[in-house]
Write a protein that holds these residues in place. Sequence first.
Motif, PDB file in Angstrom:
ATOM      1  N   MET A 184       0.831  -1.189   0.000  1.00 21.80           N
ATOM      2  CA  MET A 184       0.000   0.000   0.000  1.00 21.80           C
ATOM      3  C   MET A 184       0.874   1.250   0.000  1.00 21.80           C
ATOM      4  O   MET A 184       2.003   1.227   0.447  1.00 21.80           O
ATOM      5  N   THR A 185       0.287   2.312  -0.479  1.00 21.40           N
ATOM      6  CA  THR A 185       1.012   3.568  -0.563  1.00 21.40           C
ATOM      7  C   THR A 185       0.020   4.720  -0.546  1.00 21.40           C
ATOM      8  O   THR A 185      -1.188   4.519  -0.575  1.00 21.40           O
ATOM      9  N   TYR A 186       0.527   5.906  -0.509  1.00 18.21           N
ATOM     10  CA  TYR A 186      -0.313   7.087  -0.632  1.00 18.21           C
ATOM     11  C   TYR A 186      -0.338   7.527  -2.090  1.00 18.21           C
ATOM     12  O   TYR A 186       0.584   7.234  -2.860  1.00 18.21           O
ATOM     13  N   CYS A 241       7.632   5.154  -0.885  1.00 17.18           N
ATOM     14  CA  CYS A 241       6.733   5.585   0.188  1.00 17.18           C
ATOM     15  C   CYS A 241       6.706   4.529   1.292  1.00 17.18           C
ATOM     16  O   CYS A 241       6.598   3.334   1.020  1.00 17.18           O
ATOM     17  N   VAL A 242       6.807   4.983   2.536  1.00 12.21           N
ATOM     18  CA  VAL A 242       6.780   4.058   3.676  1.00 12.21           C
ATOM     19  C   VAL A 242       5.447   4.111   4.420  1.00 12.21           C
ATOM     20  O   VAL A 242       5.321   3.620   5.540  1.00 12.21           O
ATOM     21  N   ASP A 243       4.457   4.716   3.810  1.00 11.71           N
ATOM     22  CA  ASP A 243       3.095   4.771   4.352  1.00 11.71           C
ATOM     23  C   ASP A 243       3.010   5.436   5.725  1.00 11.71           C
ATOM     24  O   ASP A 243       2.185   5.055   6.544  1.00 11.71           O
ATOM     25  N   CYS A 244       3.828   6.433   5.958  1.00 11.19           N
ATOM     26  CA  CYS A 244       3.808   7.085   7.268  1.00 11.19           C
ATOM     27  C   CYS A 244       2.634   8.050   7.416  1.00 11.19           C
ATOM     28  O   CYS A 244       2.217   8.347   8.529  1.00 11.19           O
ATOM     29  N   GLY A 245       2.145   8.592   6.308  1.00 20.87           N
ATOM     30  CA  GLY A 245       1.006   9.493   6.349  1.00 20.87           C
ATOM     31  C   GLY A 245       1.318  10.930   6.713  1.00 20.87           C
ATOM     32  O   GLY A 245       0.404  11.738   6.864  1.00 20.87           O
ATOM     33  N   ALA A 246       2.573  11.288   6.839  1.00 21.66           N
ATOM     34  CA  ALA A 246       2.930  12.655   7.231  1.00 21.66           C
ATOM     35  C   ALA A 246       2.481  13.687   6.200  1.00 21.66           C
ATOM     36  O   ALA A 246       2.163  14.825   6.542  1.00 21.66           O
TER      37      ALA A 246
END
Length: 108
Positions: free
Chosen positions: A1-3, A40-45
């Motif tokens: 998953m990714t943004y 992308c590490v999916d951190c959501g920042a």
Amino acid sequence: MTYTIAQSCVDVLDKACIEECPVDCIYEGERMLYIHPDECVDCGACEPVCPVEAIYYEDDVPEQWKEYTKINADFFEDLGSPGGASKSGKIGKDHPTVAALPPQAAEE
């Protein structure tokens, strides 16, 4: 998953998300920003700082912008994984779908 960055970003290019991204995976095209799905590490920042709410977790992309998940990924087909947007600078192109869009009027 990714943004995913969706159509709301076209012709806005605010870049607040770039400043928040801890892994430097948001790249600048001519008219839009793109998230590299492999970096992308999916951190959501990035999501809460976007002033036009153009960034979505892949599973949460609104139906009308679902194609932007593929558009973000396809943007990197020729580039591969440069290993950081700051090294690459502005990429002098956009995905063909984005390039073909009429100018997006900024909301007053």
